[in-house]
Design a protein around this motif. Structure first.
Motif, short mmCIF file in Angstrom:
data_model
loop_
_atom_site.label_atom_id
_atom_site.label_comp_id
_atom_site.label_asym_id
_atom_site.label_seq_id
_atom_site.Cartn_x
_atom_site.Cartn_y
_atom_site.Cartn_z
N SER A 143 -4.88 1.25 -8.53
CA SER A 143 -5.70 2.10 -7.66
C SER A 143 -7.17 1.94 -8.01
O SER A 143 -7.52 1.58 -9.13
N GLN A 175 -2.67 6.93 -4.91
CA GLN A 175 -2.59 5.95 -3.83
C GLN A 175 -3.14 4.63 -4.33
O GLN A 175 -4.11 4.61 -5.09
N GLY A 176 -2.52 3.54 -3.89
CA GLY A 176 -2.99 2.23 -4.31
C GLY A 176 -2.04 1.15 -3.87
O GLY A 176 -1.22 1.33 -2.98
N GLN A 233 0.85 -1.18 0.00
CA GLN A 233 0.00 0.00 0.00
C GLN A 233 0.89 1.24 0.00
O GLN A 233 1.60 1.49 0.97
#
Length: 186
Positions: A122, A103-104, A67
Motif C-alpha cells: 500500500s 487498501q493496496g 487491487q
C-alpha cells in the motif's frame, strides 16, 4: 386527439425499452465454501489465479484482481483478516467495530499450514510499504461468471462446512405400543 395520444404512448414505450436494453443485468453473486489451495500472479494482467477446492463442486480456478481492500483486526501484533474485498467506485469499504481497513495491491498469497498469508503493498513512492495479513485457509467466497471466467468479489475467512443430512432415529422396541399392552419382547 386519441391518435396523437397513441403515437406518444408507443414512442415512450420504444424509448423505455431502448433504455432498459442498454443496462447490464445484475445477477446476484454465487457463493461457495471451501479450502484455499494456491494463488499465482498472472503476468501483466494485474490479477491472481486462485485455485480453491469447493465443498460441493471440486477444484475450481478463480480470478482475483490485485487491487484489494482488506478488513482486519490486530491481535498480539498480528493482522487477522475479517474480509478481503475487491473495491469498486460505488462503495468504498468501511471499517466496522474494531476492524481496520488496508487498501493496496496484492503482492503474494501463500498457504502456510492451515493459514493463508497475504502480502499487500500500500502507498506510493517512498511511503509505499508491505503489510502481511493471516486468515484461515477454509474460506467462504462470493463470485460471478464473466466471459468464461469466475471472478472473486469477496472472501470471508473461516467458512463453515455445509451440514449434511441427519441420520434417521433408531427405533426402540415397544415405544409405539399402546399404554395398556406389554411389548412383544417382554
Amino acid at each position: 386527439m386519441s391518435r396523437w395520444l397513441c403515437v406518444v404512448a408507443v414512442a415512450m414505450a420504444v424509448a423505455g425499452s431502448a433504455v432498459a436494453g442498454g443496462r447490464k443485468e445484475l445477477m446476484p453473486p454465487k457463493n461457495g465454501i471451501g479450502v484455499f489451495i494456491s494463488a499465482t500472479p498472472k503476468p501483466g494482467a494485474g490479477t491472481f489465479e486462485v485455485k480453491m477446492a469447493l465443498d460441493n463442486e471440486g477444484e475450481k480456478l478463480f480470478e482475483l484482481p490485485a487491487q484489494l481492500a482488506v478488513m482486519y483486526a490486530e491481535k498480539n501484533g498480528q493482522r487477522h483478516v475479517r474480509l478481503v474485498r475487491v473495491p469498486n467506485a460505488k462503495h468504498a469499504p468501511e471499517a466496522k467495530g474494531n476492524a481496520l481497513i488496508a487498501q493496496g495491491t496484492l503482492v503474494k498469497a501463500e498457504v502456510q499450514g492451515g493459514q493463508v498469508v497475504l502480502t499487500l503493498k500500500s502507498g506510493e513512492g517512498d511511503a509505499a510499504g508491505e503489510q502481511t495479513f493471516t486468515m484461515a485457509s477454509r474460506v467462504q467466497l462470493a463470485y460471478h461468471a464473466e466471459a468464461d471466467k469466475l471472478i472473486i468479489q469477496h472472501i470471508n475467512p473461516g467458512g463453515k462446512r455445509e451440514k449434511g443430512e441427519k441420520p434417521a432415529k433408531r427405533e426402540r422396541p415397544g415405544k409405539d405400543a399402546p399404554a395398556n399392552e406389554l411389548p412383544e419382547n417382554f
